[in-house]
Design a protein around this motif. Structure first.
Motif, short mmCIF file in Angstrom:
data_model
loop_
_atom_site.label_atom_id
_atom_site.label_comp_id
_atom_site.label_asym_id
_atom_site.label_seq_id
_atom_site.Cartn_x
_atom_site.Cartn_y
_atom_site.Cartn_z
N GLN A 102 79.01 -11.68 63.09
CA GLN A 102 78.77 -10.78 61.96
C GLN A 102 80.02 -10.04 61.51
O GLN A 102 80.00 -9.31 60.50
N SER A 103 81.12 -10.24 62.22
CA SER A 103 82.35 -9.48 61.95
C SER A 103 82.91 -9.67 60.54
O SER A 103 83.31 -8.70 59.90
N PRO A 104 82.99 -10.91 60.02
CA PRO A 104 83.57 -11.06 58.67
C PRO A 104 82.81 -10.24 57.62
O PRO A 104 83.43 -9.55 56.79
N ALA A 105 81.48 -10.31 57.65
CA ALA A 105 80.69 -9.54 56.68
C ALA A 105 80.84 -8.05 56.91
O ALA A 105 80.90 -7.26 55.95
N ALA A 106 80.92 -7.63 58.18
CA ALA A 106 81.08 -6.21 58.49
C ALA A 106 82.42 -5.67 57.98
O ALA A 106 82.49 -4.56 57.44
N VAL A 107 83.47 -6.46 58.13
CA VAL A 107 84.79 -6.03 57.65
C VAL A 107 84.80 -5.95 56.13
O VAL A 107 85.33 -5.00 55.53
N ASP A 108 84.21 -6.94 55.48
CA ASP A 108 84.14 -6.92 54.02
C ASP A 108 83.41 -5.68 53.52
O ASP A 108 83.87 -4.99 52.60
N ARG A 109 82.30 -5.35 54.14
CA ARG A 109 81.52 -4.18 53.76
C ARG A 109 82.31 -2.89 54.02
O ARG A 109 82.34 -1.98 53.18
N LEU A 110 82.96 -2.81 55.16
CA LEU A 110 83.76 -1.63 55.49
C LEU A 110 84.84 -1.37 54.44
O LEU A 110 85.01 -0.24 53.96
N LEU A 111 85.58 -2.41 54.07
CA LEU A 111 86.70 -2.24 53.15
C LEU A 111 86.22 -1.80 51.76
O LEU A 111 86.95 -1.11 51.04
N ARG A 112 85.00 -2.19 51.41
CA ARG A 112 84.45 -1.77 50.11
C ARG A 112 83.85 -0.37 50.18
O ARG A 112 84.15 0.49 49.32
N GLU A 113 83.03 -0.12 51.17
CA GLU A 113 82.24 1.11 51.19
C GLU A 113 83.01 2.33 51.70
O GLU A 113 82.64 3.46 51.38
N GLU A 114 84.04 2.12 52.48
CA GLU A 114 84.80 3.24 53.04
C GLU A 114 86.19 3.38 52.39
O GLU A 114 87.05 4.08 52.93
N VAL B 112 78.56 5.13 64.85
CA VAL B 112 77.35 5.95 64.83
C VAL B 112 77.67 7.21 64.03
O VAL B 112 78.33 8.13 64.54
N PRO B 113 77.24 7.27 62.77
CA PRO B 113 77.66 8.38 61.91
C PRO B 113 77.16 9.75 62.36
O PRO B 113 77.84 10.76 62.19
N ASP B 114 75.96 9.81 62.94
CA ASP B 114 75.42 11.08 63.41
C ASP B 114 75.76 11.25 64.89
O ASP B 114 74.90 11.24 65.77
N SER B 115 77.04 11.40 65.15
CA SER B 115 77.53 11.55 66.52
C SER B 115 78.40 12.81 66.60
O SER B 115 78.89 13.30 65.58
N PRO B 116 78.60 13.35 67.79
CA PRO B 116 79.40 14.57 67.91
C PRO B 116 80.80 14.45 67.32
O PRO B 116 81.28 15.35 66.62
N GLY C 71 79.97 1.14 59.84
CA GLY C 71 78.86 0.45 59.19
C GLY C 71 78.65 -0.96 59.71
O GLY C 71 78.18 -1.84 58.98
N ALA C 72 79.00 -1.20 60.98
CA ALA C 72 78.88 -2.55 61.55
C ALA C 72 77.44 -2.88 61.93
O ALA C 72 77.14 -4.02 62.27
N GLY C 73 76.57 -1.88 61.88
CA GLY C 73 75.18 -2.11 62.27
C GLY C 73 75.02 -1.98 63.78
O GLY C 73 76.01 -1.85 64.53
N PRO C 74 73.79 -2.00 64.26
CA PRO C 74 73.54 -1.86 65.70
C PRO C 74 74.29 -2.94 66.49
O PRO C 74 74.32 -4.10 66.11
N GLU C 75 74.87 -2.51 67.59
CA GLU C 75 75.56 -3.44 68.49
C GLU C 75 74.87 -3.31 69.84
O GLU C 75 75.08 -2.34 70.56
N LYS C 76 74.05 -4.30 70.18
CA LYS C 76 73.22 -4.23 71.38
C LYS C 76 73.87 -4.85 72.60
O LYS C 76 73.56 -4.48 73.73
N THR D 168 85.88 -4.24 63.35
CA THR D 168 85.82 -3.33 62.21
C THR D 168 86.67 -2.07 62.46
O THR D 168 87.29 -1.56 61.52
N SER D 169 86.72 -1.57 63.70
CA SER D 169 87.60 -0.43 64.00
C SER D 169 89.05 -0.78 63.71
O SER D 169 89.78 -0.01 63.06
N ALA D 170 89.48 -1.94 64.20
CA ALA D 170 90.86 -2.36 63.98
C ALA D 170 91.14 -2.58 62.50
O ALA D 170 92.22 -2.26 62.00
#
Length: 349
Positions: free
Chosen positions: A15-27, A127-131, A143-148, A158-160
């Motif tokens: 899922q990483s390619p889609a997550a990176v694409d979304r990150l670069l657009r939305e953030e 996790v946006p609602d984190s300390p 915004g990578a979605g749940p990582e189980k 996505t962090s990198a």
């Protein structure tokens, strides 16, 4: 053990390619703002707080930042604030916290100490609602979605990518910008890579080295961690310069070495190191978008698609490395999603 045919680790990595694409657009707005902090009023120092995989993303960022701007980047031990209760003196600094969960008490304490010491704080979290996210001056949501899966994959990539995007904005380099825009597609194209020969090399291994230079070192560190936590393989990461010192003593016939060789100013030095390791009997697995010089590439080459910018290509290499390690784990009869002794979120003091 009942080993899954398709693990959560593999699904999430893919899922990483889609997550990176979304990150670069939305953030993009937050990324541009932090980049401007670093470009328009360069701090004397950038500091980092991270644990585990996130710390390897910080190492990736450290080299990108230092080689493009000359601003030194230092990782501060979280225990300085959490256990030793030391005040920090960081006037004009920018402090980054990188965390999938944003919840570990030690990095929360360090971010608070950095802010009290005069630094502007940036949280890069999934996790946006984190300390960490709530208390930072500015938050980049992965915004990578749940990582189980216990093994972080898409959250690391996505962090990198977020950190690389900040460097791109700070550098104002058109070539870097183009490489970043090409990153999601380059990651997607790694799905065609044949990893059967590298898998055969690692399946029977008991120990190995990973190595790289510049931004490739952080990727080598991350690959070594994944070998340990999923495959139960003892792996150590070194700079390809450092490996030529004491660690070289352990290299013997059949010893596996994973090398991350990007097409930048480190290319020739990295190639020389991999060729020397091969000559000593190592079974080398070389991830690179550029063919190594000589009559043939030694060992088992893993040809990569390129972003067009060598500093970013080590991140492309990590996705097939994740797939390789996941396949080796299952071949060894282990479940990548349930590594012994580990859990997803580790809260340390």
């Amino acid at each position: 053990m009942n080993v899954p045919e398709v693990s959560l680790m593999l699904r999430e990595a893919n899922q990483s390619p889609a997550a990176v694409d979304r990150l670069l657009r939305e953030e993009a707005k937050g990324i541009v703002e932090v980049g401007a902090w670093l470009r328009d009023n360069p701090p004397a120092l950038v500091t980092m707080a991270a644990r585990g995989s996130s710390d390897h993303a910080a190492t990736f960022f450290k080299y990108l930042m230092e080689v493009t701007s000359g601003i030194p980047v230092a990782s501060i031990g979280p225990s300085v604030a959490s256990l030793y209760k030391q005040r920090l003196r960081l006037p004009s600094a920018v402090h980054f916290t990188v965390s999938q969960s944003g919840a570990s008490p030690d990095i929360v304490a360090l971010q608070a100490a950095a802010k009290a010491g005069g630094a502007r704080t940036v949280a890069i979290v999934n996790v946006p609602d984190s300390p960490v996210a709530r208390e930072a001056d500015l938050t980049i949501q992965l915004g990578a979605g749940p990582e189980k899966s216990v093994a972080a994959t898409k959250s690391f990539i996505t962090s990198a990518a977020a950190l690389a995007a900040i460097v791109s904005c700070a550098a104002g380099d058109a070539g870097f910008d183009r490489g970043l825009a090409a990153l999601p597609e380059a990651l997607s194209r790694t799905s065609m890579i044949d990893l059967s020969e590298p898998q055969e090399i690692l399946a029977s291994a008991r120990s190995l080295f990973t190595c790289g230079r510049g931004p490739g070192l952080g990727i080598a560190m991350e690959a070594a961690l994944k070998c340990k936590e999923t495959s139960g393989l003892h792996a150590e990461a070194f700079s390809t310069a450092e490996i030529m010192h004491g660690p070289l003593r352990l290299v013997e016939h059949g010893f596996p070495v994973l090398g991350f060789v990007q097409d930048d100013m480190s290319f020739d030095a990295n190639c020389n190191a991999m060729q020397k390791l091969t000559a000593l009997g190592a079974r080398t697995i070389t991830f690179s978008s550029r063919e190594m010089p000589g009559e043939q590439t030694p060992g088992a080459p893993v040809p990569l698609p390129s972003t067009g910018h060598g500093l970013l290509d080590p991140l492309v290499a990590l996705l097939p490395a994740y797939r390789l390690i996941e396949a080796v784990t299952r071949q060894r009869g282990l479940d990548p999603d349930q590594p012994a002794n580990l859990r997803k979120v580790t809260e340390t003091l």
